[in-house]
Design a protein around this motif. Structure first.
Motif, mmCIF file in Angstrom:
data_model
loop_
_atom_site.group_PDB
_atom_site.id
_atom_site.type_symbol
_atom_site.label_atom_id
_atom_site.label_comp_id
_atom_site.label_asym_id
_atom_site.label_seq_id
_atom_site.Cartn_x
_atom_site.Cartn_y
_atom_site.Cartn_z
ATOM 1 N N ALA A 255 0.830 -1.205 0.000
ATOM 2 C CA ALA A 255 0.000 0.000 0.000
ATOM 3 C C ALA A 255 0.861 1.251 0.000
ATOM 4 N N ASP B 137 -9.557 5.070 5.622
ATOM 5 C CA ASP B 137 -10.808 4.436 5.209
ATOM 6 C C ASP B 137 -10.635 2.921 5.285
ATOM 7 N N ASP B 138 -11.686 2.184 5.007
ATOM 8 C CA ASP B 138 -11.677 0.736 5.194
ATOM 9 C C ASP B 138 -10.600 0.069 4.337
ATOM 10 N N ASN B 139 -10.430 0.548 3.089
ATOM 11 C CA ASN B 139 -9.417 -0.017 2.214
ATOM 12 C C ASN B 139 -8.018 0.151 2.778
ATOM 13 N N THR B 140 -7.744 1.364 3.230
ATOM 14 C CA THR B 140 -6.425 1.674 3.789
ATOM 15 C C THR B 140 -6.115 0.722 4.937
ATOM 16 N N THR C 205 -7.380 -2.262 5.509
ATOM 17 C CA THR C 205 -7.149 -3.626 5.021
ATOM 18 C C THR C 205 -5.751 -3.743 4.413
ATOM 19 N N GLU C 206 -5.389 -2.733 3.609
ATOM 20 C CA GLU C 206 -4.048 -2.712 3.020
ATOM 21 C C GLU C 206 -2.983 -2.716 4.103
ATOM 22 N N GLU D 123 -2.368 -6.139 5.525
ATOM 23 C CA GLU D 123 -1.552 -6.969 4.636
ATOM 24 C C GLU D 123 -0.092 -6.547 4.658
ATOM 25 N N THR E 114 -10.354 -4.569 12.904
ATOM 26 C CA THR E 114 -9.205 -4.924 12.074
ATOM 27 C C THR E 114 -7.903 -4.831 12.863
#
Lengths: 423, 124
Positions: free
Chosen positions: B3, B24-27, B29-30, B33, B64
């Motif tokens: 990311a 945000d949610d994507n950040t 999740t990234e 990982e 998360t």
């Protein structure tokens, strides 16, 4: 000679006599009819006169009553028999007597008089106000007496007095009211104001009566006033709290205004009561500020050592205070970079489930931040309550006193206190 | 895929992860990982999650983060959350968000102290 009258002459004479008799007969019938009609008309007038709802009396030039109708009995309390032997001076008050003399003088001068008033003393001592209409009676071209039509106006006087009293009361209410009261036309033109309105707004009455309702407020309140008026027209009343009122000098002050629609004589008007709330607002501000101060005083957070904060809680911890307390404590932890906080509850009089929950939340928040909170000042009574209420303080370090808590803090920081005297 | 929004810095045997402001949610999740990949690559013993820039907290973020900590633990690492803001902590408590028995520190410096053996030679 008579006897020598001829037969023709006699016959002629007889004829003449017959005609005369028949003429006489005819005129007697006519006279009778006139008499009958006079009698009828006299009766009719007498009836009118006797049964009139207004009193009628007549007096000679010396003031002695010569005749009166029936209603005079009711008005004066004297029977007609008594009344007709009396003089006007006996039945009216001294002030009215003077008035009556003046009236008579004016009548004698052939003046046409308007209606006037006299006070009559009745037989049982009451004073009854009368309204009279008098004129002179003439006989053979000479003044003969005075005739008067009179009416008892005590009821009218009483109503007038009641009206006057109510007007006085209304004015007193208006003028001694501690609130400004204004009366406006439905369209907003002011038509009546009280004294307080003058002193409160700084205008003179005549200034105010040339102003409109909306002129009493500064420009920035125009929208609220319009909203208020809309509500007033719809519901018949409106209440505006904390609205600014503009004075003549340009100063504004906060007020509460109650407006209602009132009906006077079939006309709809707006009546507004304006109450100055400057003092009340100032007091409220003081109370709010003091409450704030008390809240801050009762939850101080102080750094008592490097990396160690102490936060004594004094008094009952309600939701609002708990929130503020937590905020202050966390901010101080970050500000001073102190990981250990001693939350001291020695000053909390009694603990209940809610207070305990607030404390646990505060301690959890401190832990989230990376600090550690130690609950100190857990007195025996509080320990008992906590156990009885079944409050779980697992994971929270607790100590009975602030001093004991400080020792825990020192241990965690690896500090030792040395007594120099032991050396 | 690494990311771009997140930074993971390796200092000796510790990973310093800085969470960006307002993630945000994507950040997030990234980020998870990214952290796990770095764990594998570097064989780190500890992870420091610096959330000092985060101003708001929601349940997804909290969940998360908790998961990531558990995953790091499974991979043999020890996690410390550092620099949570007071307002975030208060929100977390009010929302009843539970971060479990996560270790926390006031700032990155104190967090470094807590992560065992981060310095060469093992001294603290």
């Amino acid at each position: 000679m008579q006897a020598e009258k001829s037969k023709e002459e006699l016959l002629e004479e007889l004829e003449d006599l017959r005609r005369q008799v028949s003429e006489m007969k005819k005129s007697a019938t006519e006279a009778n009819a006139i008499f009958e009609s006079l009698k009828e008309s006299e009766e009719r007038f007498r009836g009118l006169f006797e049964n009139a709802s207004d009193g009628i009396w007549a007096q000679d030039l010396k003031g002695n009553f010569t005749w009166a109708n029936k209603i005079t009995e009711t008005t004066t309390g004297y029977t007609l028999k008594e009344f007709l032997g009396m003089n006007i001076a006996e039945i009216i008050t001294p002030e009215s007597l003077q008035e009556a003399r003046k009236i008579k003088q004016r009548l004698m001068n052939n003046e046409l008089l308007p209606v006037y008033e006299l006070d009559v003393k009745t037989k049982d001592g009451r004073v009854v106000p009368l309204e009279l209409n008098s004129h002179l009676i003439m006989k053979n071209g000479e003044p003969f007496g005075v005739e008067a039509i009179l009416r008892d106006i005590s009821e009218r006087k009483r109503i007038e007095q009641a009206h006057h009293d109510s007007e006085v009361k209304y004015r007193a209410l208006m003028d001694y009211s501690s609130d400004a009261i204004v009366l406006a036309e439905f369209e907003g033109d002011l038509i009546e104001v009280n004294r307080k309105a003058e002193s409160l707004l700084g205008y003179l009455q005549e200034d105010l009566l040339n102003m409109r309702f909306i002129d009493l407020h500064p420009q920035e309140e125009a929208e609220r006033i319009e909203g208020g008026l809309a509500e007033l027209y719809e519901k018949g009343s409106t209440y505006l709290n904390d609205i600014l009122v503009l004075t003549k000098s340009g100063r504004t002050f906060p007020a509460e205004s109650t407006a209602t629609i009132v009906e006077y004589g079939g006309k709809k008007l707006i009546q507004a009561v304006i109450h100055d709330i400057t003092k009340r607002k100032r007091n409220q501000e003081i109370i709010t500020r003091q409450a704030q101060e008390i809240m801050e005083i009762s939850t101080p957070v102080v750094q008592i050592w490097d990396n160690v904060l102490a936060a004594p809680v004094i008094g009952t911890l309600d939701s609002q205070r708990a929130e503020q307390f937590t905020e202050r404590l966390l901010n101080k932890i970050v500000e001073t970079n102190s990981p250990i906080a001693l939350v001291d509850i020695t000053g909390v009089p009694a603990i209940d489930t809610r207070t305990a929950q607030h404390l646990i939340d505060t301690i959890s928040a401190v832990q989230l931040l990376g600090g550690q909170a130690i609950l100190t000042g857990v007195r025996p009574a509080i320990a008992q309550t906590l156990v009885h209420l079944g409050i779980n303080l697992n994971g929270v370090v607790t100590r009975p006193s602030l001093a004991a808590g400080l020792q825990v803090a020192f241990q965690k920081l690896g500090l030792q206190i040395k007594n120099n005297n032991e050396l | 895929m690494i990311a771009k929004n997140t930074s993971v810095i390796k200092i000796y045997n510790t990973l310093l992860v800085t969470v960006p402001a307002d993630p945000d949610d994507n950040t997030i999740t990234e980020l998870q990982e990214h952290v796990l990949e770095s764990m594998e690559k570097c064989v780190a013993k500890g992870v420091i999650l610096d959330i000092s820039m985060v101003e708001t907290l929601d349940s997804f973020f909290a969940r998360t983060i908790t998961e990531t900590i558990q995953m790091v633990a499974v991979m043999g690492g020890d996690t410390v959350i550092a620099g949570m803001r007071p307002s975030v902590a208060i929100t977390a408590i009010q929302l009843g968000l539970n971060l479990g028995n996560v270790r926390t520190a006031l700032n990155v410096e104190l967090a470094l102290d807590m992560v065992a053996d981060f310095r060469p030679g093992g001294q603290k």
